[in-house]
Structure formats: C-alpha cells, structure tokens
Design an enzyme around this catalytic site. Structure first.
Site, PDB file in Angstrom:
ATOM      1  N   GLU A  93       0.811  -1.221   0.000  1.00 50.49           N
ATOM      2  CA  GLU A  93       0.000   0.000   0.000  1.00 50.49           C
ATOM      3  C   GLU A  93       0.847   1.274   0.000  1.00 50.49           C
ATOM      4  OE1 GLU A  93      -3.125   0.156   2.903  1.00 50.49           O
ATOM      5  OE2 GLU A  93      -3.815  -1.873   2.509  1.00 50.49           O
ATOM      6  N   GLU A 151      -5.376  -8.540   0.759  1.00 56.12           N
ATOM      7  CA  GLU A 151      -6.060  -8.110   1.984  1.00 56.12           C
ATOM      8  C   GLU A 151      -7.528  -7.915   1.661  1.00 56.12           C
ATOM      9  OE1 GLU A 151      -4.599  -4.753   4.217  1.00 56.12           O
ATOM     10  OE2 GLU A 151      -2.512  -5.418   4.037  1.00 56.12           O
TER      11      GLU A 151
END
Ligand code: IFM
Length: 500
Positions: free
Chosen positions: A223, A407
C-alpha cells in the site's frame, strides 16, 4: 486505518453501457473524459452503481483447483519484541511514542507477540487449513539503521519462520515493506529522498540472498498510497508529516524502490514470484453525467499507482489543485522521475496484489461521499460488488497479469474482545462470491488473503479495532478463533463458498 479521500474505480465504460446507459449519457461520459483524443487511455468511471441485481446461485460457487486461501499480517502490527535481538527503531516506534498519535497511547508492544509465538500461530494456521501466510519483514530487524550489513539475529528469525511454514505446508508471502522504515533512514530524509529507494534495493537483496531458495511469493511494497498519503500528507500515520509535495515524492520513491527490488529479485534468480500490493478503491460518480470529480479521485487513488507499475507512465490528472487530486506541485512531481525511472517502476511482475476494503461515492466537485454502509472503520464503505467491478476493470484496462487479493476484511463491531462475528462471516461470504463471479467472467484471480489472521495493532486506532479471524487477549496473549475462522475453514476445505 484512515483512507485518503477515496477511490478506485468502477466498471469499464463499455460494461457500464452494456448495463443500460443511454446514448445521451454515453456522449456525456465521453465528453467528460479528461484528457481528450490522443491522450493515454482515460479512466473508467461509472455513475453510482445501481445494484446490478446479481444474485448468488443456489448451489455453492467453486474456486479453481489450486486457488490460494491465505491470511495476512504485518511485522509492526503483530510481532511485538521491538527491542529484541538488535532490532533498531522504526518510524512507527517514534510516531507511536509521541503523545496523541495513537488511541490510548498504544504502541507496537506487545502487539500479538508473534516474534516469540510464531510456532503457536502456525498451528492455528494449520487448524484453519490455510494454504498461505502473508507476513512482513521488519526492515530494522535486518538493518537496524537501514544500511550496512545484515543483523544475523534478524535474518535468522525470518529463516526460522519460513522454514516452519514450509514444514507445515504453508506457502509464505513475504512483504518487504509494510511502513516500518528504519528511523535512521527517516532522519536522512525518508521517502522524500531518492536515496531511500536505493537503500531499499540493498535491503531487499539481503533477503533474496538469505531466503531466495524458498518457494515463496514476495511483495515489494504494501500500500504505497496509504503510506504516502496518510503518513506524509494527512499526518495520521508515521512519520506524521503533512506536506503533499513530500507525499508525492513518497509515491515516486516507493514505486522506484519497488522496481529496483523487482530487478534485484530477478538478478538473484530467487525462487518464487514477486509483485506489489496496491490498495484500490472503486470510485463511483453520484452524478450520472458529470463524472469529473470521480475521474480525479480515481486518478489519485488508483491510476497514480496502477499506471506506472503496469503501463510505465503516470496519469496526468492525479496531481494538482482540483478537489480529488493530490494537491502537490505537478511540475515538481514530474521532475522526480529521472530518465529510465518508469522503465524500472514497470519492470515485469509475476502477479498484481490488490487489497480491497470497499468503495466510495464522489460528487461532481471531487468530494467523497457515502454510498454504502460503513463498518466500525469509518473510512470503509462496504460493498462486495465493488470487488467484482474492480476485478473486471483490471481485466479490461490493464495488461493481463495474475491477480491475488492480499487483503480483504472488516473490523469487529466492538473494541472489546469477541469471538462472535456474524458480520465478518457475511462480509467474507459476499466477497468470496464476488471473487468467484469475477473468475467465472475471465479474471485471472489466483488467491484470496483475509486481513487479518489475528487481532493486532491497528495503527492510529491502537488495539481498539480488531480485524482478526482469531481473537487475541493482549494481556495474556491467549488466542481464540472467532466464528468467522470456522466459516473460513469450511470454505477452504470445500474450495467453494455456499450461499447463506
Ligand atoms: O491494518 C491495515 C493494514 O496494515 C493495511 N491495510 C488495511 C488494514 C486495515 O486497516
């Protein structure tokens, strides 16, 4: 985790049209495409999604043979032991120690104490039937000051971990950077400095030397958007900066670091595969005609990361002073990319890792608005169909590459320890169904990792937001599987998701 102003995006335009957009609306959409004729492929914003009416079939939806079922964690969130075996301080140690940064004054001690309890956690994974475990390496365990020779104790820890996973028949996914930059590198400029990308490649090479014989999946950077925006623009995460120009530099230098590490991986001839983890967020225009705001949000939230990595170019509408954009100086950002950088950033990958939590609506101005119910994490607008839209958009707008969801999850509705989590069962069921639906429609989706294996340190929320399949009592470190763990175990065993 606070998300920056929302949003990845939606259905490719042709899909939207197939769903019934009128000719007039199609013309309006075309007119709203920001870059005009001859420009790089534009965004694919769709108006507010009318629920498509899709219903899961009455029988279980099966996944392909070999589909990978996993769970994920990260070092600072679960390891604890922040001073053990020569580990140096990271930006998160520094940030959490500062008054008022993290709820309840919490820090990465004790977290879930996984540094010492990894064997017990692998038994839990075995009980669940997991095929893969995604964890991150703590850079300051490997290089306490971010440079120089490896700390043998740190390397040995991860060797023991991957060997124990191997013995249990669980494939490791090794994340190299999940936001815990060595503090010494932050003191030298952090991700504002191009040099940090070079340091990262050296750190990665240490791990490819040490663990490159292991059949594993590697994730370079987790991320980069959250770390750049929340850590360098919003100030809500370490290192706690509030400067959009530094955030823009953190975007480019993390992506450069990703590309340099990918090249080092190939040079080392390491086993396994390598990719990057991008958190993407479908942005739906709430105005069916004026989609410009959503296009800008899509640019800053999604294409700013997807395009350089997969297409070798930055979008021209992600950075600027209009609402929805990253408000940095576009010229200064462009100057960061030296000749050859984008070739490095777009080095071929083995898979694209995506992290999906929900959607956002966007008004014509570029403000994010709620179009779906939020979870206990106020930034998370839950809509399972957004996952399908996102996967179809990746299929249609980018070169074909295996995709893994690394995720996907939801926090408990309470901050108290609980094992009864029907909302998580429902969240997982509906998201697995959308994943299966996308596979049926030709998306090369290869696996699904739930966030998270364990309740853990949820960044600025401290220990008040629990995302685990397994509950952790942070006083005793006792682990107790939640109802969702049983549900997930059944899905894994069947390699299929049944209707409710
Ligand atoms: O806990 C985080 C994780 O570190 C990165 N992705 C989102 C999760 C939930 O906020």
């Amino acid at each position: 985790m606070p998300q920056p102003a929302v949003a990845p995006s939606a259905l490719p335009r042709r899909t939207f049209l197939a769903l019934g957009g009128s000719t007039a609306l199609a013309a309006a959409l075309a007119a709203c495409t920001p870059a005009g004729a001859g420009a790089p492929a534009g965004p694919t914003i769709t108006p507010t999604p009318n629920p498509s009416g899709w219903l899961p079939p009455a029988e279980p939806m099966a996944f392909p043979k070999g589909y990978v079922w996993g769970a994920a964690t990260s070092a600072y969130q679960v390891e604890g032991a922040t001073t053990a075996d020569g580990r140096g301080p990271s930006v998160w140690d520094t940030f959490a120690a500062r008054y008022g940064t993290v709820k309840g004054g919490a820090t990465g001690e004790p977290a879930a104490d996984q540094y010492r309890r990894y064997a017990e956690d692998i038994e839990l994974m075995t009980d669940l039937g997991l095929g893969a475990y995604r964890f991150s390496v703590s850079w300051p365990r490997i290089q306490p000051t971010g440079t120089g020779p490896a700390n043998p104790a740190g390397v040995d820890h991860y060797r023991r971990l991957v060997d124990a996973l191997g013995d249990a028949g669980i494939r490791p996914m090794i994340t190299l950077f999940h936001w815990d930059l060595p503090q010494a590198l932050q003191d030298a400029g952090g991700w504002a400095s191009r040099d940090t990308a070079q340091r990262f490649a050296e750190y990665a090479a240490i791990l490819f030397d040490a663990l490159g014989d292991v059949e594993a999946d590697w994730m370079t950077v987790n991320e980069p958007k959250t770390h750049a925006f929340v850590g360098h623009w919003y100030g809500g995460h370490a290192p706690g900066l509030r400067d959009p120009d530094v955030a823009a530099a953190a975007v480019h230098h993390q992506l450069l670091a990703h590309g340099l590490a990918t090249r080092a991986f190939r040079d080392h001839g390491a086993s396994g595969r390598i990719g990057i983890g991008l958190n993407l967020l479908p942005a739906y225009s709430i105005d069916p005609v004026n989609t410009r705001g959503a296009e800008r949000v899509d640019a800053s939230e999604n294409r700013l990361f997807l395009d350089p990595v997969l297409l070798g170019r930055y979008p021209d509408d992600a950075i600027g002073s209009a609402p929805g954009q990253l408000p940095a100086d576009p010229a200064a950002f462009a100057a960061l990319a030296l000749p050859g950088d984008l070739e490095v950033v777009s080095s071929p990958l083995d898979f694209l890792a995506i992290q999906y939590y929900g959607v956002t609506g966007v008004d014509p101005i570029g403000n994010q608005v709620e179009i779906a119910p939020t979870s206990a994490a106020s930034w998370q607008q839950v809509r399972a169909e957004g996952l399908y839209d996102l996967l179809i958009r990746l299929r249609d707008d980018y070169p074909s590459i295996p995709i893994v969801i690394t995720e996907n999850g939801i926090p408990d509705e309470t901050s108290a320890l609980t094992v009864d989590d029907p909302y998580r069962v429902e969240f997982l069921r509906t998201h697995f169904q959308q994943a299966a639906r996308a596979i049926g429609d030709g998306v090369p989706l290869e696996g699904h990792y739930v966030w998270s294996l364990l309740d853990n340190f949820e960044w600025a929320e401290g220990y008040d937001q629990r995302w685990g399949l397994v509950a952790v009592d942070f006083d005793t470190q006792e682990r107790t599987p939640k109802r969702s763990a049983g549900f997930y175990s059944d899905v894994i065993a069947a390699n299929a998701v049944a209707p409710a």
